[in-house]
Design a protein around this motif. Structure first.
Motif, PDB file in Angstrom:
ATOM      1  N   PRO A 174      28.352  10.963 -45.138  1.00 42.68           N
ATOM      2  CA  PRO A 174      29.085   9.909 -44.635  1.00 42.68           C
ATOM      3  C   PRO A 174      30.695   9.789 -44.987  1.00 42.68           C
ATOM      4  O   PRO A 174      31.429   9.590 -44.247  1.00 42.68           O
ATOM      5  N   ILE A 175      31.068  10.557 -45.967  1.00 37.70           N
ATOM      6  CA  ILE A 175      32.431  10.846 -46.481  1.00 37.70           C
ATOM      7  C   ILE A 175      32.949  11.777 -45.402  1.00 37.70           C
ATOM      8  O   ILE A 175      33.916  11.725 -44.869  1.00 37.70           O
ATOM      9  N   LEU A 176      32.022  12.775 -44.981  1.00 34.77           N
ATOM     10  CA  LEU A 176      32.689  13.739 -44.187  1.00 34.77           C
ATOM     11  C   LEU A 176      32.980  13.243 -42.844  1.00 34.77           C
ATOM     12  O   LEU A 176      33.956  13.626 -42.224  1.00 34.77           O
ATOM     13  N   LYS A 177      31.898  12.445 -42.246  1.00 31.01           N
ATOM     14  CA  LYS A 177      32.274  11.664 -40.997  1.00 31.01           C
ATOM     15  C   LYS A 177      33.365  10.798 -40.961  1.00 31.01           C
ATOM     16  O   LYS A 177      33.971  10.851 -40.146  1.00 31.01           O
ATOM     17  N   LEU A 178      33.770  10.185 -41.998  1.00 30.60           N
ATOM     18  CA  LEU A 178      35.073   9.420 -41.948  1.00 30.60           C
ATOM     19  C   LEU A 178      36.418  10.266 -41.704  1.00 30.60           C
ATOM     20  O   LEU A 178      37.250   9.585 -41.282  1.00 30.60           O
ATOM     21  N   GLY A 179      36.388  11.421 -42.234  1.00 31.55           N
ATOM     22  CA  GLY A 179      37.569  12.006 -41.962  1.00 31.55           C
ATOM     23  C   GLY A 179      37.547  13.409 -40.754  1.00 31.55           C
ATOM     24  O   GLY A 179      38.722  13.997 -40.445  1.00 31.55           O
ATOM     25  N   CYS A 180      36.387  13.231 -40.007  1.00 33.73           N
ATOM     26  CA  CYS A 180      36.301  14.233 -39.034  1.00 33.73           C
ATOM     27  C   CYS A 180      36.555  13.543 -37.601  1.00 33.73           C
ATOM     28  O   CYS A 180      36.153  12.365 -37.458  1.00 33.73           O
TER      29      CYS A 180
END
Length: 123
Positions: free
Chosen positions: A35-41
């Motif tokens: 979920p954290i990766l998805k926010l910034g990708c």
């Protein structure tokens, strides 16, 4: 990154991966961080084959990195590749105008497409 992910996720996106009962601690940690990766990708459009029109972030420098308005049913489940004239490496502008709202059309058509056949990449 995409070719490695395609090897391990041939039927789904890495970002759709789930934790399984027998998975390792490392895998559980990766799934927890998704979920954290998805926010910034955001996807960089290449051939569009890996990017879903709805649900993926693929419009750079745009408030949601995806269409602001709901898309019509005929493109809800398609990939960005269907919005591209692959032989010409150009957007299918008329088709895009038929299925998206004007503000989304302008943002999509501003995305520069490569003149080479390149895979989509996550940035």
């Amino acid at each position: 990154m995409l070719s490695r992910a395609a090897r391990y996720f041939p039927r789904t996106h890495l970002f759709d991966a789930k934790e399984s009962p027998n998975c390792s601690f490392v895998w559980k940690s990766i799934v927890a961080a998704l979920p954290i990766l998805k926010l910034g990708c955001c996807w960089r459009v290449g051939n569009g084959l890996s990017i879903r029109v709805s649900g993926d972030k693929w419009i750079p420098n745009y408030p949601t990195n995806g269409p602001l308005f709901p898309v019509k049913d005929e493109v809800r489940e398609v990939t960005v590749a269907e919005l591209i004239e692959q032989e010409l490496h150009a957007w299918r502008s008329e088709f895009i105008m038929d299925v998206f709202e004007q503000v989304d059309v302008e943002a999509i058509c501003k995305i520069q497409l490569s003149r080479r056949d390149v895979e989509d990449t996550i940035i």
